[in-house]
Write a protein that holds these residues in place. Sequence first.
Motif: not given
Length: 384
Positions: A58, A92, A207
Amino acid sequence: MISFLSLKEVTALHGGEINAAVARVVNSGWYLQGKENEKFEKDYADYIGTKYAVGCANGLDALIWIFRAYVELGVMQHGDEVIVPANTYIATILAITENGLKPVLVEPRFDTLEIDDESIEERITPKTKAICIVHLYGRCAYTERIGALCEKYHLKLVEDNAQAHGCYAATNNSKLATDSQLSTFNAQLKRTGSIGDAAGHSFYPGKNLGALGDGGAVTTNNKTLADMVRTLANYGSERKYVFGYRGRNSRLDEIQAAVLDVKLKHLDDDNAHRQAIAAYYYDNITNPLLKLPFRLNDAQNVYHIFPVFCERRDELQDYLTENGVQTLIHYPIPPHKQRCYSEWNGMELPITEKIHREELSLPISPVLTMEEAKQVVELLNAWK
Ligand SMILES: *Cc1c(COP(=O)(O)O)cnc(C)c1O
């Protein structure tokens, strides 16, 4: 009802080819670490413009493996600092703290929504080892100034490309290019994901390049780094039954690789559709109560999200819902206000907080019709 994103329709768009690819893998009897991964990794590296692409489980893992690889290779040590935009998706930042590194949160610009390159240098210390840029909402976050800072201070440039598959960066242009400049810098374009030392990609279904489940990849031109990522994502094993590192099982499966290889071929067309919808929004939304982000030329924006900003955001969202338009908020709570980072809860990051307070994401996808976009615009312009 106009849905924010109908994954069923997105899949159906290339349904025949996807079903054939899935059936091929199902019938092959080979489900991990096979030809499908090999082919997709090669095709994806070619597409992004790097020497290597390594599939993994992922997008979060892709970023985790990049920083872990740098730690294993001695480039970074626990306690080192990584500069990162404060308004990113939490993954992130999780990838940085997961490796014992310290995220240094830098404010974005309100007009571009990307890290403010003028606020970076003052945050660089002897412990700073990397700048992690995030091409948030599908917008290129790279600027020449960021590249220059990386050179000056010998920092790694890591890209979070989870939202920007297919986007380009103008690597020789520090100014934000506008539509009229497009023809002049076309020749120096590189894809996001190929500008820095390494990039993490997510293939989460929603996405721009989405799998039918989880998936991710690391792209880089550095063979040592690529090999390390592959090792770490495969139990820390370089050779079967020999373990040099304490890794995990974090691989891309063959079905997802096959599906992604099909969808990769259509990615530019799918992005072009998003760009056409976005152009319609930019050209036709006139309500003064809404603010739109700085309009980049299409090369530098693949419109994963189309954000608008409004001081009465929640009211606007309710109004759209009542009128049959589904919207989302990216993201309601910024990382520094999350309980998992309670040590940052007292920090003041006014631009980040304003973005999180005012952002509303309009429907945009390869299957949203122009007619639907028109309805959205009519509703927005009629709102008082
Ligand atoms: C989606 C996303 C990730 C994480 O990807 P997953 O595949 O969902 O783990 C990381 N960063 C950003 C900016 C994202 O949007």
